[in-house]
Design a protein around this motif. Structure first.
Motif, PDB file in Angstrom:
ATOM      1  N   VAL A 276      -2.139   6.625   0.335  1.00 35.74           N
ATOM      2  CA  VAL A 276      -3.472   6.049   0.520  1.00 35.74           C
ATOM      3  C   VAL A 276      -3.816   5.999   2.007  1.00 35.74           C
ATOM      4  CG1 VAL A 276      -4.888   3.978   0.240  1.00 35.74           C
ATOM      5  CG2 VAL A 276      -3.408   4.728  -1.628  1.00 35.74           C
ATOM      6  N   ALA A 277      -2.822   5.667   2.841  1.00 33.70           N
ATOM      7  CA  ALA A 277      -3.079   5.593   4.282  1.00 33.70           C
ATOM      8  C   ALA A 277      -3.494   6.947   4.845  1.00 33.70           C
ATOM      9  CB  ALA A 277      -1.844   5.076   5.009  1.00 33.70           C
ATOM     10  N   ARG A 278      -2.938   8.023   4.313  1.00 39.16           N
ATOM     11  CA  ARG A 278      -3.312   9.356   4.791  1.00 39.16           C
ATOM     12  C   ARG A 278      -4.616   9.840   4.156  1.00 39.16           C
ATOM     13  NH1 ARG A 278       2.025   9.782   3.807  1.00 39.16           N
ATOM     14  NH2 ARG A 278       1.721  10.979   1.884  1.00 39.16           N
ATOM     15  N   LYS A 279      -4.784   9.563   2.883  1.00 39.99           N
ATOM     16  CA  LYS A 279      -5.955  10.041   2.150  1.00 39.99           C
ATOM     17  C   LYS A 279      -7.198   9.218   2.460  1.00 39.99           C
ATOM     18  CE  LYS A 279      -7.523  12.790  -1.221  1.00 39.99           C
ATOM     19  NZ  LYS A 279      -7.471  14.254  -1.177  1.00 39.99           N
ATOM     20  N   HIS A 280      -7.021   7.914   2.566  1.00 36.70           N
ATOM     21  CA  HIS A 280      -8.147   6.998   2.795  1.00 36.70           C
ATOM     22  C   HIS A 280      -7.766   5.991   3.891  1.00 36.70           C
ATOM     23  CE1 HIS A 280      -9.919   8.580  -0.889  1.00 36.70           C
ATOM     24  NE2 HIS A 280      -8.817   8.271  -1.549  1.00 36.70           N
ATOM     25  N   PRO A 281      -7.583   6.437   5.121  1.00 36.38           N
ATOM     26  CA  PRO A 281      -7.164   5.517   6.188  1.00 36.38           C
ATOM     27  C   PRO A 281      -8.141   4.376   6.406  1.00 36.38           C
ATOM     28  CG  PRO A 281      -7.911   7.617   7.091  1.00 36.38           C
ATOM     29  CD  PRO A 281      -7.780   7.813   5.618  1.00 36.38           C
ATOM     30  N   ASP A 282      -9.425   4.583   6.057  1.00 37.04           N
ATOM     31  CA  ASP A 282     -10.412   3.519   6.232  1.00 37.04           C
ATOM     32  C   ASP A 282     -10.078   2.307   5.366  1.00 37.04           C
ATOM     33  OD1 ASP A 282     -11.056   5.454   4.128  1.00 37.04           O
ATOM     34  OD2 ASP A 282     -12.837   4.251   3.749  1.00 37.04           O
TER      35      ASP A 282
ATOM     36  N   CYS B 232       0.823  -1.218   0.000  1.00 39.17           N
ATOM     37  CA  CYS B 232       0.000   0.000   0.000  1.00 39.17           C
ATOM     38  C   CYS B 232       0.854   1.265   0.000  1.00 39.17           C
ATOM     39  CB  CYS B 232      -0.886   0.023   1.246  1.00 39.17           C
ATOM     40  SG  CYS B 232      -1.905  -1.455   1.486  1.00 39.17           S
ATOM     41  N   LEU B 233       0.370   2.272  -0.688  1.00 43.71           N
ATOM     42  CA  LEU B 233       1.011   3.584  -0.640  1.00 43.71           C
ATOM     43  C   LEU B 233       0.740   4.251   0.704  1.00 43.71           C
ATOM     44  CD1 LEU B 233       0.207   5.213  -4.118  1.00 43.71           C
ATOM     45  CD2 LEU B 233       2.216   3.874  -3.462  1.00 43.71           C
ATOM     46  N   GLY B 234       1.761   4.936   1.234  1.00 43.20           N
ATOM     47  CA  GLY B 234       1.530   5.761   2.406  1.00 43.20           C
ATOM     48  C   GLY B 234       0.518   6.855   2.122  1.00 43.20           C
TER      49      GLY B 234
ATOM     50  N   SER C 114       5.827   2.247  -1.204  1.00 41.55           N
ATOM     51  CA  SER C 114       6.369   3.602  -1.205  1.00 41.55           C
ATOM     52  C   SER C 114       5.321   4.560  -0.675  1.00 41.55           C
ATOM     53  CB  SER C 114       6.854   4.053  -2.594  1.00 41.55           C
ATOM     54  OG  SER C 114       5.783   4.526  -3.398  1.00 41.55           O
ATOM     55  N   ASP C 115       5.650   5.822  -0.622  1.00 43.03           N
ATOM     56  CA  ASP C 115       4.709   6.817  -0.151  1.00 43.03           C
ATOM     57  C   ASP C 115       3.975   7.496  -1.303  1.00 43.03           C
ATOM     58  OD1 ASP C 115       3.692   8.200   2.279  1.00 43.03           O
ATOM     59  OD2 ASP C 115       4.364   9.967   1.181  1.00 43.03           O
TER      60      ASP C 115
ATOM     61  N   SER D  77       6.157   6.471   4.328  1.00 39.21           N
ATOM     62  CA  SER D  77       5.149   5.447   4.033  1.00 39.21           C
ATOM     63  C   SER D  77       4.996   4.468   5.189  1.00 39.21           C
ATOM     64  CB  SER D  77       5.511   4.694   2.745  1.00 39.21           C
ATOM     65  OG  SER D  77       6.599   3.800   2.937  1.00 39.21           O
ATOM     66  N   ILE D  78       6.104   4.046   5.745  1.00 39.30           N
ATOM     67  CA  ILE D  78       6.058   3.094   6.860  1.00 39.30           C
ATOM     68  C   ILE D  78       5.288   3.692   8.035  1.00 39.30           C
ATOM     69  CG2 ILE D  78       7.450   1.913   8.602  1.00 39.30           C
ATOM     70  CD1 ILE D  78       9.616   1.549   6.447  1.00 39.30           C
ATOM     71  N   LYS D  79       5.597   4.944   8.365  1.00 35.15           N
ATOM     72  CA  LYS D  79       4.920   5.597   9.489  1.00 35.15           C
ATOM     73  C   LYS D  79       3.415   5.696   9.237  1.00 35.15           C
ATOM     74  CE  LYS D  79       4.982   9.680  12.468  1.00 35.15           C
ATOM     75  NZ  LYS D  79       3.505   9.729  12.549  1.00 35.15           N
ATOM     76  N   ALA D  80       3.020   6.093   8.019  1.00 32.03           N
ATOM     77  CA  ALA D  80       1.593   6.242   7.718  1.00 32.03           C
ATOM     78  C   ALA D  80       0.856   4.916   7.849  1.00 32.03           C
ATOM     79  CB  ALA D  80       1.423   6.808   6.311  1.00 32.03           C
ATOM     80  N   LEU D  81       1.452   3.855   7.357  1.00 39.89           N
ATOM     81  CA  LEU D  81       0.808   2.546   7.412  1.00 39.89           C
ATOM     82  C   LEU D  81       0.776   2.000   8.835  1.00 39.89           C
ATOM     83  CD1 LEU D  81       2.400   1.042   4.175  1.00 39.89           C
ATOM     84  CD2 LEU D  81       0.015   1.723   4.477  1.00 39.89           C
ATOM     85  N   GLU D  82       1.869   2.165   9.562  1.00 43.12           N
ATOM     86  CA  GLU D  82       1.892   1.670  10.938  1.00 43.12           C
ATOM     87  C   GLU D  82       0.984   2.483  11.838  1.00 43.12           C
ATOM     88  OE1 GLU D  82       6.335  -0.409  10.999  1.00 43.12           O
ATOM     89  OE2 GLU D  82       6.032   1.484  12.049  1.00 43.12           O
ATOM     90  N   ASP D  83       0.859   3.780  11.587  1.00 36.82           N
ATOM     91  CA  ASP D  83      -0.072   4.600  12.364  1.00 36.82           C
ATOM     92  C   ASP D  83      -1.518   4.156  12.124  1.00 36.82           C
ATOM     93  OD1 ASP D  83       1.973   6.087  13.419  1.00 36.82           O
ATOM     94  OD2 ASP D  83       1.654   7.846  12.143  1.00 36.82           O
TER      95      ASP D  83
END
Length: 282
Positions: free
Chosen positions: A59-65, A55-57, A81-82, A102-108
């Protein structure tokens, strides 16, 4: 060993096109990722099939759901990647910042450690092999970026046999699951994901998959969306690669999952005897 993976990005995250390269560019386009993710979830649930999601980081910020839904359904999450930039167009500092973001966004989003990575466009090659060092420095244990053949976005022709192995770079080691290839009359044939999968007829894909000892698939939500808009600025070659076969891709994958057993990356890692596989020093 057949591994099922998805690269989670939006339909407009296309490479080789200046009009779809930045976040400002992406803001111009409507989102289609939720409806396409629903298709993937339905497919996996219907077949009781596990898979790994790169997954893109972004996407994690834009669509965390979406990231939370993947995790809550019990699927493995890795990073793609981010901001979906080609790794060989970044310097070491830019690559590290993109990776760590990217790692931080996904792990958060999930509360779970990210252990695996795949570069956009499989864009780690001989010239930017230092990227493997950066992956190791940032806690990545498994890479799936090697494309051991010629490719428009690079390719790592010097890598050798496409099979799970260790990468050794200056004494630091990383587990590698490269893209599989099929040698046909001296030509390296790729059939297990993206435009290749959409181009080839299903009987050929099934035959090649059953013949192979190792298959690494890669699909995108956009691969299952025949109604997505066409970006007019793309070259004719890129339009063919990006839009051909969208209508039949979901049926092909559904048939393949039913005809051939698949596993996720975590299961594949556990099934490998890492004491006996080859080590590639680069």
């Amino acid at each position: 060993m057949n591994i099922l993976t998805f690269d989670i990005e939006e339909w407009f995250h296309l490479l080789d096109n200046a009009s779809t390269k930045t976040e400002d560019d992406w803001a111009k386009y409507p989102s289609r990722i939720h409806q396409n993710m629903d298709k993937i979830f339905d497919l996996l649930e219907k077949n009781q099939q596990q898979a790994t999601f790169f997954c893109l980081g972004w996407v994690a910020r834009k669509h965390p759901d979406i990231i939370k839904a993947i995790s809550n359904k019990g699927y493995e999450i890795a990073t793609h990647s981010d901001l979906h930039q080609l790794a060989y167009e970044q310097n070491r500092k830019e690559f590290k910042e993109d990776l760590s973001t990217s790692i931080k966004a996904l792990e958060d989003a999930t509360g779970k450690k990210v252990r695996a990575y795949r570069a956009p466009g499989f864009s780690i090659k001989q010239e930017n092999k230092w990227a493997f060092e950066v992956l190791i420095e940032n806690g990545i244990e498994i890479d799936c970026s090697v494309f051991p053949a010629k490719r428009s976005h690079g390719g790592f022709e010097q890598f050798g046999t496409a099979e799970p192995c260790w990468i050794d770079i200056d004494g630091h080691k990383l587990k590698e699951f490269p893209i599989n290839i099929h040698n046909m009359m001296g030509t390296s044939l790729i059939f297990s994901g993206g435009g290749y999968f959409r181009l080839f007829p299903y009987p050929l894909i099934k035959q090649l998959t059953k013949q192979a000892n190792y298959v690494m698939t890669y699909f995108h939500p956009r691969d299952f969306d025949p109604d997505q808009p066409m970006i007019p600025e793309l070259s004719m070659i890129r339009k063919f690669k990006s839009y051909y076969g969208l209508g039949g891709c979901m049926n092909k994958l559904n048939w393949l999952i039913q005809d051939v057993p698949f596993m996720d990356l975590a299961t594949a890692e556990k099934s490998v005897d890492w004491n006996s596989v080859r080590t590639v020093k680069i």
